[in-house]
Design an enzyme around this catalytic site. Structure first.
Site, PDB file in Angstrom:
ATOM      1  N   HIS A   1      -8.395  -8.132 -11.699  1.00  0.00           N
ATOM      2  CA  HIS A   1      -6.799  -8.224 -11.910  1.00  0.00           C
ATOM      3  C   HIS A   1      -6.369  -9.389 -11.225  1.00  0.00           C
ATOM      4  O   HIS A   1      -5.469  -9.941 -11.210  1.00  0.00           O
ATOM      5  CB  HIS A   1      -6.382  -7.440 -10.469  1.00  0.00           C
ATOM      6  CG  HIS A   1      -6.677  -5.652 -10.343  1.00  0.00           C
ATOM      7  ND1 HIS A   1      -6.031  -5.545 -11.496  1.00  0.00           N
ATOM      8  CD2 HIS A   1      -7.548  -4.932 -10.413  1.00  0.00           C
ATOM      9  CE1 HIS A   1      -6.056  -3.763 -11.194  1.00  0.00           C
ATOM     10  NE2 HIS A   1      -6.961  -3.621 -10.652  1.00  0.00           N
TER      11      HIS A   1
ATOM     12  N   HIS B   1     -14.201  -5.820 -10.470  1.00  0.00           N
ATOM     13  CA  HIS B   1     -12.772  -5.280 -10.870  1.00  0.00           C
ATOM     14  C   HIS B   1     -11.713  -6.173 -10.208  1.00  0.00           C
ATOM     15  O   HIS B   1     -10.899  -6.235 -10.867  1.00  0.00           O
ATOM     16  CB  HIS B   1     -12.955  -3.257 -10.562  1.00  0.00           C
ATOM     17  CG  HIS B   1     -11.698  -2.988 -10.570  1.00  0.00           C
ATOM     18  ND1 HIS B   1     -11.305  -1.850 -11.287  1.00  0.00           N
ATOM     19  CD2 HIS B   1     -10.568  -3.132  -9.392  1.00  0.00           C
ATOM     20  CE1 HIS B   1     -10.815  -2.043 -11.613  1.00  0.00           C
ATOM     21  NE2 HIS B   1      -9.731  -2.547 -10.504  1.00  0.00           N
ATOM     22  N   GLU B   2     -11.293  -6.297  -9.097  1.00  0.00           N
ATOM     23  CA  GLU B   2     -10.674  -6.588  -8.387  1.00  0.00           C
ATOM     24  C   GLU B   2     -10.879  -8.302  -8.806  1.00  0.00           C
ATOM     25  O   GLU B   2      -9.251  -8.196  -8.320  1.00  0.00           O
ATOM     26  CB  GLU B   2     -10.888  -6.005  -6.646  1.00  0.00           C
ATOM     27  CG  GLU B   2     -10.676  -5.351  -6.222  1.00  0.00           C
ATOM     28  CD  GLU B   2      -9.485  -4.219  -6.289  1.00  0.00           C
ATOM     29  OE1 GLU B   2      -8.555  -4.810  -6.908  1.00  0.00           O
ATOM     30  OE2 GLU B   2      -9.709  -2.492  -6.767  1.00  0.00           O
TER      31      GLU B   2
ATOM     32  N   HIS C   1      -5.501 -12.097 -13.880  1.00  0.00           N
ATOM     33  CA  HIS C   1      -4.733 -10.824 -14.498  1.00  0.00           C
ATOM     34  C   HIS C   1      -3.085 -12.471 -13.680  1.00  0.00           C
ATOM     35  O   HIS C   1      -2.349 -12.754 -14.339  1.00  0.00           O
ATOM     36  CB  HIS C   1      -3.998  -9.504 -14.415  1.00  0.00           C
ATOM     37  CG  HIS C   1      -3.134  -9.293 -14.867  1.00  0.00           C
ATOM     38  ND1 HIS C   1      -2.998  -8.191 -14.947  1.00  0.00           N
ATOM     39  CD2 HIS C   1      -2.411  -9.666 -15.927  1.00  0.00           C
ATOM     40  CE1 HIS C   1      -2.152  -7.697 -16.122  1.00  0.00           C
ATOM     41  NE2 HIS C   1      -1.816  -8.583 -16.871  1.00  0.00           N
TER      42      HIS C   1
HETATM   43 ZN   LIG Z   1      -8.009  -1.622  -9.407  1.00  0.00          ZN
END
Ligand SMILES: [Zn+2]
Length: 677
Positions: free
Chosen positions: A471, A467-468, A474
């Site tokens: 980011h 998940h991290e 991105h």
């Molecule tokens: Zn998050």
């Protein structure tokens, strides 16, 4: 010489951590703020009519020193705090808030931006330039820049009063949470907890001067993790009751009057700013745009979630009956019987997975591997580059053709100086205008193993890492002109989308077989275990979705009241809001009741708690697109990268989504994933 005074000469402009000392921060912040105010004043002092180049460009260029020091300091205060950082953070908070207001409420600056907004169709602008004007205009307007002086004064009064009462809400909540910790006299009452949990309870009692007894401290959500374990039904009932009575007991820590005042003040402030409700003002600056759109989406999910929860309830009741328990399932029994049914039905024991999740393999052969297959990028550790802590490792990120992308820093282990949770932040953000290289960071909180032992992650920790890292991608991949749109600078109800998408690769067959190997034998994770993980994926989702939706709907209900509406009874308001959407099953309480709903009443997620499921619609729809188009391929990765990750905040996110998907997002994949059909 203050190391923040000039641009770092290290590779990728990595901040010179070895040279930065405590005494450098404060003057850099103070100089950085006054420099930026001088830059803004120079924009406004111009006698020339406003143009994009004499207003927006210098505004975007302003404050480089403040940016440099803030990136390093706030990374440090989160990841490696000290008495020094705590004290400076407290001193800086009001100064930085006033600094932001000084810019957003500057009448001269707003006049120039408003003029550009008005002329934007007639100016010869690139799409990103036009969008930049629109975004600034909207943000400044929502902050009150367009008000006359009297109304600006009223706005400041509302803001001041709101900051006082939301702080008081938070302090009351903390005090009542501590006061309501469950005190138990006999160790037999803790039956079902692990020896470690029992000694923690004994220690907590000792710290409170209750030596020889046991204290279970409360957690923020309604459901306490121990409810899944405690075998004593009476103790479970007391634990849940304590959790739910926070802020409603009368006396000094009661939050009911504050809930009423905060929601009323927000409604009045919204009216001053020209909105029907606080929710209307908040969603105007999100992809949702209106509270009606939020209500429509939540309303579509609620009936199916409630129905699934009732079916789960029947299963749990059957387990109780089979065990010979002559009672009706109550809220405090839910988690306990869920665990019993989960083991019986799916035989999933999450502890048995850890040996297959050795950290280095997960990172290199899972997380980096998936990114390489999708985007062609490689990650090379650079031990000579020093970050903020010896535990923070620096990797250079390179394109398939060998050109540089940026740096990725990961700080894995928990320590006393690191705040809880996991997050991504940046120490440098790409923009063509400024030319700063990209440096993204992931912080996790994995307990450090004993010396010589491998780091074996839990299932949830692997999810968190993927998940991290989503980011981080991105942040790494955005290619924009203006700093305002760098990397993850997108709407709150959109920002979780790329990270949720990246979670998909954790269990993707090609990826899983590449990394999930037993740390001693090298054997792959047994297919049977993988099958059971997949089979149990919608188990108990009716409950989770219902308790989440109940909180999201409560948050909306409190913030859709108008300035003239008078709510006087918190419990009655809550009950009718939940009954209106069919989420009033007493066995499934809301994740947070109003008087301990810190996300919404202490602030941060006010009228925005819906964001998590909002972005999950896009995530689930994207997962379906990858599955339909061959999954883990460069072609798919490149499309996702160029059309979504790469645009950062430089365009309307839903338009970017349409460009990627070929249509608007469909809610059906989310319904499938959560079993809500
Ligand atoms: Zn998050």
């Amino acid at each position: 010489m203050n190391p923040f005074a000039s641009i770092s000469t290290l590779p990728f402009e990595l901040p010179p951590f070895a040279l930065i000392a405590e005494e450098h921060y404060r003057p850099a912040f103070l100089d950085g703020m006054s420099e930026q105010l001088a830059e803004i004043a120079a924009i406004c002092a111009s006698a020339d009519a406003p143009t994009f180049d004499n207003t927006m460009v210098p505004l975007e260029r302003s404050g480089p020193l403040l940016t440099r020091v803030a990136e390093v300091f706030f990374n440090r205060s989160s990841s490696d705090s000290s008495d020094f950082t705590n004290a400076l953070e407290e001193e800086l908070a009001p100064l930085l808030a006033a600094h932001a207001d000084a810019i957003r409420l500057d009448p001269g600056l707003f006049t120039r931006i408003a003029a550009l907004q008005e002329q934007r169709d007639r100016l010869d602008l690139e799409p990103e330039e036009r969008y930049l004007i629109e975004r600034y205009f909207t943000e400044f307007t929502l902050a009150g820049a367009g008000l006359d002086d009297d109304d600006k004064a009223r706005l400041r009064d509302y803001n001041k009063r709101l900051s006082t009462v939301t702080t008081r809400f938070e302090k009351n909540l903390l005090a009542d949470t501590n006061d309501l910790a469950l005190v138990l006299d006999d160790v037999s009452e803790l039956d079902g907890l692990t020896p470690g949990q029992i000694s923690a309870a004994a220690e907590a009692a000792h710290e409170r001067g209750l030596t020889g007894r046991y204290v279970i401290t409360l957690v923020l959500p309604t459901s306490h993790p121990y409810l899944a374990q405690l075998t004593n039904r009476g103790v479970r009932e007391r634990l849940l009751a304590a959790s739910r009575s926070r802020g409603i007991r009368g006396g000094q820590f009661d939050n009911r009057a504050l809930v009423l005042e905060i929601s009323r003040l927000r409604a009045e402030r919204a009216r001053l700013l020209g909105f029907d409700s606080h929710a209307a003002g908040v969603t105007a600056d999100q992809t949702a745009k209106t509270p009606e759109a939020v209500a429509d989406m939540l309303g579509r999910l609620a009936p199916a979630a409630a129905r699934n929860a009732r079916a789960e309830q029947a299963d749990l009741q059957a387990q109780i009956d089979a065990d010979g328990g002559a009672f009706e399932l109550a809220a405090w029994d839910w988690a306990f019987y869920t665990e019993r049914v989960r083991r019986a039905r799916y035989d999933v024991d999450t502890a048995a997975m850890r040996p297959y999740f050795e950290f280095e393999r997960v990172l290199q052969d899972g997380v980096f591997y998936a990114a390489n297959r999708l985007y062609g990028v490689t990650f090379t550790e650079q031990p000579d580059l020093v970050a903020w802590h010896p535990g923070a490792r620096v990797f250079e990120v390179t394109e398939a053709d060998g050109s540089p992308v940026g740096l990725y820093i990961i700080d894995v282990y928990t320590r006393d100086s690191k705040r809880g949770g996991a997050w991504m932040n940046a120490l440098g953000s790409q923009s063509t205008l400024i030319g700063t290289p990209t440096i993204v960071c992931n912080n996790l909180n994995v307990p450090r193993p004993a010396t010589g032992e491998p780091t074996l992650l839990s299932f949830d920790e692997v999810v968190t890492l993927f998940h991290e890292f989503g980011h981080a991608l991105h942040g790494l991949f955005a290619r924009v002109t203006y700093p305002k749109f760098a990397g993850t600078n997108v709407y709150r109800d959109f920002v979780e989308f790329p990270s949720q998408v990246n979670e998909m690769w954790m269990l993707w067959p090609d990826v899983l077989t590449n990394y999930a190997r037993h740390h001693e034998t090298g054997e792959p994770m047994p297919q049977d275990l993988i099958d059971r993980i997949h089979a149990s994926s919608t188990f108990n989702e009716g409950f989770f979705t219902s308790e989440y939706l109940a909180a999201a709907l409560l948050d909306q209900a409190w913030h859709r009241i108008g300035a003239d509406d008078r709510v006087t009874d918190v419990a009655a308001f809550e009950a009718s809001a939940l009954a209106a959407v069919g989420l009033d099953n007493p066995a499934v309480p809301t994740r947070y009741s109003s008087t301990y709903f810190a996300h919404t009443f202490a602030g941060g997620y006010d009228a925005g708690y819906y964001s998590y499921i909002w972005s999950e619609v896009l995530d689930a729809d994207t997962g379906e697109w990858f599955a339909e188009n061959g999954g883990l391929t460069r072609a798919n990765g490149d499309r996702f990268r160029s059309r979504l990750l790469g645009v950062g905040g430089s365009t309307d996110p839903l338009a970017a989504y349409r460009h990627f998907r070929g249509r608007d997002a469909d809610i059906q994949p989310l319904l499938d994933r959560r079993g809500l059909n």
